[in-house]
Design an enzyme around this catalytic site. Structure first.
Site, PDB file in Angstrom:
ATOM      1  N   ARG A 152      17.042 -79.180  15.150  1.00  0.00           N
ATOM      2  CA  ARG A 152      16.445 -77.581  14.478  1.00  0.00           C
ATOM      3  C   ARG A 152      16.010 -76.645  15.479  1.00  0.00           C
ATOM      4  O   ARG A 152      16.024 -76.338  16.255  1.00  0.00           O
ATOM      5  CB  ARG A 152      16.094 -78.173  13.223  1.00  0.00           C
ATOM      6  CG  ARG A 152      16.332 -78.484  12.530  1.00  0.00           C
ATOM      7  CD  ARG A 152      17.251 -78.330  11.442  1.00  0.00           C
ATOM      8  NE  ARG A 152      17.713 -79.617  10.375  1.00  0.00           N
ATOM      9  CZ  ARG A 152      19.246 -80.181  10.551  1.00  0.00           C
ATOM     10  NH1 ARG A 152      19.098 -80.464  11.208  1.00  0.00           N
ATOM     11  NH2 ARG A 152      18.828 -80.731   9.592  1.00  0.00           N
ATOM     12  N   HIS A 181      25.974 -77.041  15.830  1.00  0.00           N
ATOM     13  CA  HIS A 181      26.241 -78.673  15.663  1.00  0.00           C
ATOM     14  C   HIS A 181      26.737 -79.231  15.468  1.00  0.00           C
ATOM     15  O   HIS A 181      27.023 -79.748  13.863  1.00  0.00           O
ATOM     16  CB  HIS A 181      25.489 -77.510  13.936  1.00  0.00           C
ATOM     17  CG  HIS A 181      24.264 -78.556  12.808  1.00  0.00           C
ATOM     18  ND1 HIS A 181      22.975 -77.669  12.478  1.00  0.00           N
ATOM     19  CD2 HIS A 181      24.398 -79.811  13.211  1.00  0.00           C
ATOM     20  CE1 HIS A 181      22.531 -78.892  12.070  1.00  0.00           C
ATOM     21  NE2 HIS A 181      23.159 -79.728  12.280  1.00  0.00           N
TER      22      HIS A 181
HETATM   23  P1  NAP Z   1      13.466 -89.607  11.646  1.00  0.00           P
HETATM   24  O1  NAP Z   1      13.481 -91.365  11.503  1.00  0.00           O
HETATM   25  O2  NAP Z   1      12.137 -89.279  10.588  1.00  0.00           O
HETATM   26  O3  NAP Z   1      12.215 -89.853  12.353  1.00  0.00           O
HETATM   27  C1  NAP Z   1      11.452 -88.937  13.045  1.00  0.00           C
HETATM   28  C2  NAP Z   1      10.146 -89.093  14.344  1.00  0.00           C
HETATM   29  O4  NAP Z   1       9.470 -87.431  14.565  1.00  0.00           O
HETATM   30  C3  NAP Z   1       9.539 -90.419  13.640  1.00  0.00           C
HETATM   31  O5  NAP Z   1       9.369 -90.755  15.431  1.00  0.00           O
HETATM   32  C4  NAP Z   1       8.531 -88.989  13.741  1.00  0.00           C
HETATM   33  O6  NAP Z   1       6.971 -89.435  14.091  1.00  0.00           O
HETATM   34  C5  NAP Z   1       8.431 -88.142  14.520  1.00  0.00           C
HETATM   35  N1  NAP Z   1       7.181 -87.204  14.834  1.00  0.00           N
HETATM   36  C6  NAP Z   1       7.627 -86.670  13.226  1.00  0.00           C
HETATM   37  N2  NAP Z   1       6.949 -85.439  13.268  1.00  0.00           N
HETATM   38  C7  NAP Z   1       5.888 -85.305  14.456  1.00  0.00           C
HETATM   39  C8  NAP Z   1       4.982 -84.852  14.665  1.00  0.00           C
HETATM   40  N3  NAP Z   1       4.646 -83.935  14.046  1.00  0.00           N
HETATM   41  N4  NAP Z   1       4.514 -84.948  16.142  1.00  0.00           N
HETATM   42  C9  NAP Z   1       5.057 -85.809  16.742  1.00  0.00           C
HETATM   43  N5  NAP Z   1       5.930 -86.445  16.059  1.00  0.00           N
HETATM   44  C10 NAP Z   1       6.213 -86.521  14.888  1.00  0.00           C
HETATM   45  O7  NAP Z   1      14.385 -88.537  11.772  1.00  0.00           O
HETATM   46  P2  NAP Z   1      15.583 -88.793  12.989  1.00  0.00           P
HETATM   47  O8  NAP Z   1      16.273 -89.789  11.733  1.00  0.00           O
HETATM   48  O9  NAP Z   1      15.657 -89.365  13.613  1.00  0.00           O
HETATM   49  O10 NAP Z   1      16.094 -87.307  12.341  1.00  0.00           O
HETATM   50  C11 NAP Z   1      15.537 -86.261  13.453  1.00  0.00           C
HETATM   51  C12 NAP Z   1      16.432 -85.523  13.033  1.00  0.00           C
HETATM   52  O11 NAP Z   1      17.306 -85.684  13.304  1.00  0.00           O
HETATM   53  C13 NAP Z   1      16.466 -85.052  11.786  1.00  0.00           C
HETATM   54  O12 NAP Z   1      14.872 -83.791  10.882  1.00  0.00           O
HETATM   55  C14 NAP Z   1      17.321 -83.169  12.458  1.00  0.00           C
HETATM   56  O13 NAP Z   1      16.637 -82.657  12.126  1.00  0.00           O
HETATM   57  C15 NAP Z   1      17.729 -83.357  13.189  1.00  0.00           C
HETATM   58  N6  NAP Z   1      19.674 -83.839  12.942  1.00  0.00           N
HETATM   59  C16 NAP Z   1      20.139 -83.548  13.802  1.00  0.00           C
HETATM   60  C17 NAP Z   1      21.855 -83.726  13.706  1.00  0.00           C
HETATM   61  C18 NAP Z   1      22.414 -83.321  14.876  1.00  0.00           C
HETATM   62  O14 NAP Z   1      23.718 -82.370  14.678  1.00  0.00           O
HETATM   63  N7  NAP Z   1      22.236 -82.162  15.672  1.00  0.00           N
HETATM   64  C19 NAP Z   1      22.300 -84.833  12.908  1.00  0.00           C
HETATM   65  C20 NAP Z   1      21.376 -85.589  12.187  1.00  0.00           C
HETATM   66  C21 NAP Z   1      20.233 -85.381  12.204  1.00  0.00           C
HETATM   67  P3  NAP Z   1       6.447 -90.632  13.177  1.00  0.00           P
HETATM   68  O15 NAP Z   1       7.604 -92.141  13.379  1.00  0.00           O
HETATM   69  O16 NAP Z   1       5.859 -91.196  13.693  1.00  0.00           O
HETATM   70  O17 NAP Z   1       6.631 -90.844  12.598  1.00  0.00           O
HETATM   71  C1  GLV Z   2      22.321 -82.617  10.651  1.00  0.00           C
HETATM   72  O1  GLV Z   2      21.865 -81.811  10.932  1.00  0.00           O
HETATM   73  C2  GLV Z   2      21.958 -83.434   9.638  1.00  0.00           C
HETATM   74  O2  GLV Z   2      20.822 -83.430   9.894  1.00  0.00           O
HETATM   75  O3  GLV Z   2      22.416 -84.791   8.890  1.00  0.00           O
END
Ligand code: NAP
Ligand code: GLV
Length: 312
Positions: A227, A275
């Site tokens: 983000r 994005h």
């Molecule tokens: P997720 O499965 O919820 O994983 C989040 C990870 O971040 C977990 O390992 C979590 O730790 C860690 N985390 C959260 N808060 C933290 C903190 N304060 N300090 C250290 N580690 C922390 O999320 P995801 O599905 O991988 O997605 C991640 C992000 O990618 C989304 O929230 C979104 O913003 C972004 N995204 C971007 C796109 C794009 O096209 N650019 C697409 C999809 C998503 P724990 O395992 O210990 O809980």
């Molecule tokens: C894209 O940024 C998503 O959060 O799916």
């Protein structure tokens, strides 16, 4: 009862979702915008949403589930009017795969100097870069969840020296997993490239600021695929201008679309993506939605629920 499909998208994209959802969930009644009529509003059981307008989900008295078509739910959670019903987010292997491809492209391009070679071409320069092995290139992945975990493992398979950092302890084959605040600065200081895949929460907003950017290895690069608000944009520009960072590959921004005239557009050390690192693939995502709807109706546990108090 009916299902509400609500988002900010072009009509053609909404229609594609609707036709795939109708095929995955035959016999359902669909609404395509939040109903103004209280009778219709009382019929809405589930809201399936893609970045909906703030306030668009209140006044749905019988709502039982909000299913996000996005993985990140930061904007939904910022909406103070969102009803306090279970909120599920999108988790789909197709999205993880797309994110791994984008991260691999960025890391490989940085490691082999391909972004610099594009600039050399524009300048008509023939200059061969130094060739390092992948194992000599240290990558730090912040966030080891669905996306970060897949990215870290993909990079490890390619031979990179991969570390990962998360809140709780994690274990991933080929990845040096670190957790907690004390491990952060040493991990930042070692990495040649940092890939950000943290969710945006109160704790991670402005994560990359003057202090953390100064803690990175001099000449390292930053890849932000999570983000825009994880980065203090003016601090990043200062770090790039001073040579503290070599390059930033940015998929996400504080304001999207990135405004005309923003310095990132023309900065020689910034690579911009609109994005698109990992878009939701409607073809597979509808099955995730359908499974949760069936679980809801059968009284079974729902998948991929967001813990609102922690913000992801
Ligand atoms: P997720 O499965 O919820 O994983 C989040 C990870 O971040 C977990 O390992 C979590 O730790 C860690 N985390 C959260 N808060 C933290 C903190 N304060 N300090 C250290 N580690 C922390 O999320 P995801 O599905 O991988 O997605 C991640 C992000 O990618 C989304 O929230 C979104 O913003 C972004 N995204 C971007 C796109 C794009 O096209 N650019 C697409 C999809 C998503 P724990 O395992 O210990 O809980
Ligand atoms: C894209 O940024 C998503 O959060 O799916």
């Amino acid at each position: 009862m009916s299902l509400l499909l609500s988002g900010r998208w072009p009509d053609a994209e909404r229609d594609q979702w609707l036709s795939l959802l109708r095929a995955a969930l035959p016999g359902e009644t669909w609404l395509l915008s939040p109903p103004g009529d209280p009778g219709q509003a009382a019929e809405v059981e589930v809201a399936i949403v893609a970045n909906p307008l703030p306030g668009s989900l209140n006044d749905l008295p019988n709502l039982r589930l909000i299913q996000s078509l996005w993985a990140g739910v930061d904007r939904l959670l910022q909406d103070q009017t969102m009803p306090a019903v279970p909120l599920a987010r999108m988790v789909d292997p197709a999205m993880n795969e797309a994110m791994a491809q984008t991260a691999l492209w960025a890391v490989l391009s940085l490691h082999r100097g391909f972004f610099d070679l594009q600039e050399q071409q524009r300048a008509g320069l023939w200059r061969q870069p130094r060739q390092l092995r992948a194992a000599e290139w240290r990558v730090l992945v912040l966030g080891l969840g669905e996306l970060g975990g897949r990215v870290a493992q993909t990079l490890a398979v390619q031979g990179y020296a991969v570390s990962g950092w998360s809140r709780r302890a994690a274990s991933l084959v080929g990845v040096d997993c670190q957790q907690g605040q004390a491990a952060l600065v040493p991990a930042l200081a070692r990495a040649d490239v940092v890939v950000n895949l943290l969710p945006l929460t109160e704790l991670t907003q402005d994560f990359f600021n003057a202090t953390s950017l100064a803690a990175m290895k001099r000449g390292a690069s930053l890849v932000n695929l999570a983000r825009g608000a994880h980065i203090v944009e003016s601090d990043l520009l200062t770090a790039l201008d001073s040579g503290q960072l070599s390059r930033a590959v940015l998929d996400v921004f504080v304001h999207e679309p990135l405004p005309d005239g923003h310095r990132f557009w023309t900065h020689p050390k910034v690579t911009i993506l609109p994005h698109c690192a990992a878009q939701t693939d409607a073809r597979s995502a509808v099955a995730v939605v359908a499974e949760n709807l069936r679980a809801l109706r059968a009284g079974l546990p729902l998948q991929h629920l967001v813990q609102r108090e922690r913000g992801y």
